[in-house]
Write an enzyme that holds these catalytic residues in place. Structure first.
Site, mmCIF file in Angstrom:
data_model
loop_
_atom_site.group_PDB
_atom_site.id
_atom_site.type_symbol
_atom_site.label_atom_id
_atom_site.label_comp_id
_atom_site.label_asym_id
_atom_site.label_seq_id
_atom_site.Cartn_x
_atom_site.Cartn_y
_atom_site.Cartn_z
ATOM 1 N N HIS A 1 -14.391 -5.425 21.062
ATOM 2 C CA HIS A 1 -14.567 -4.104 21.666
ATOM 3 C C HIS A 1 -15.802 -4.109 22.555
ATOM 4 O O HIS A 1 -16.744 -4.880 22.335
ATOM 5 C CB HIS A 1 -14.721 -3.039 20.585
ATOM 6 C CG HIS A 1 -13.468 -2.753 19.835
ATOM 7 N ND1 HIS A 1 -13.305 -1.605 19.088
ATOM 8 C CD2 HIS A 1 -12.310 -3.445 19.709
ATOM 9 C CE1 HIS A 1 -12.106 -1.602 18.535
ATOM 10 N NE2 HIS A 1 -11.480 -2.723 18.893
ATOM 11 N N GLU B 1 -18.339 -2.154 22.797
ATOM 12 C CA GLU B 1 -19.614 -1.904 22.125
ATOM 13 C C GLU B 1 -20.154 -3.167 21.454
ATOM 14 O O GLU B 1 -21.346 -3.461 21.535
ATOM 15 C CB GLU B 1 -19.463 -0.823 21.045
ATOM 16 C CG GLU B 1 -18.978 0.511 21.527
ATOM 17 C CD GLU B 1 -17.467 0.664 21.422
ATOM 18 O OE1 GLU B 1 -16.705 -0.235 21.860
ATOM 19 O OE2 GLU B 1 -17.034 1.705 20.907
ATOM 20 N N CYS C 1 -15.065 3.558 17.438
ATOM 21 C CA CYS C 1 -14.178 3.503 16.276
ATOM 22 C C CYS C 1 -15.013 3.218 15.020
ATOM 23 O O CYS C 1 -16.223 2.972 15.116
ATOM 24 C CB CYS C 1 -13.141 2.403 16.486
ATOM 25 S SG CYS C 1 -13.822 0.723 16.383
ATOM 26 N N CYS D 1 -17.000 -0.155 15.246
ATOM 27 C CA CYS D 1 -18.133 -0.116 16.178
ATOM 28 C C CYS D 1 -19.230 0.831 15.694
ATOM 29 O O CYS D 1 -20.413 0.534 15.843
ATOM 30 C CB CYS D 1 -17.651 0.268 17.573
ATOM 31 S SG CYS D 1 -16.600 -1.013 18.310
#
Length: 152
Positions: free
Chosen positions: A53, A55, A83, A86
């Protein structure tokens, strides 16, 4: 630096993901002086890695740049509400401030579905500012998913 300026840079990363046919999420980490120390965009499909992801990539890059496992004086700007994975990484990295664009009503873990970043039982709670350039981030995501549906 203004929060929308942070988000503009994160948005540029999201466009990179969009161009690679990844879910268009971008993230940038800024140090206390507003300098970019890490950035990333979703690379889940490209790397075939569910943890790739934006992040995570941006924070990993920032930690390498700063030579620290903590990002206490840093701001993480991301185009979509993080999410649970993260959000947990944000808490573990002790990010000082989180700024995000669009809220995520399905997986958001910074106030929408869950509030991991605001959980007082955890050892750290970053400052959180959501909805910054929300429409711009939301529009890019909607365009992406509309394209997926139309390709059918």
């Amino acid at each position: 630096m203004e929060l929308s300026s942070f988000m503009e840079q994160a948005f540029r990363e999201a466009v990179k993901a969009y161009e690679k046919k990844e879910v268009p999420v971008g993230a940038v980490v800024f140090d206390a002086n507003g300098y970019v120390v890490g950035k990333g965009h979703n690379q889940v499909e490209e790397l075939r890695d569910a943890t790739a992801h934006a992040e995570i990539i941006a924070m990993t890059s920032a930690m390498a740049t700063l030579g620290s496992k903590f990002l206490k004086e840093c701001t993480l700007a991301v185009t979509l509400e993080p999410c649970p994975m993260c959000a947990g990484a944000i808490v573990n990295a002790r990010v000082g401030r989180l700024v995000f664009g669009a809220y995520d009503p399905k997986m958001g873990a910074c106030g929408s579905v869950l509030n991991i970043t605001g959980c007082s039982a955890l050892n750290h709670q970053p400052e959180v500012y959501g909805g910054i350039l929300e429409n711009k981030s939301e529009s890019l995501l909607q365009d992406f998913f509309r394209g997926l549906r139309n390709r059918g």
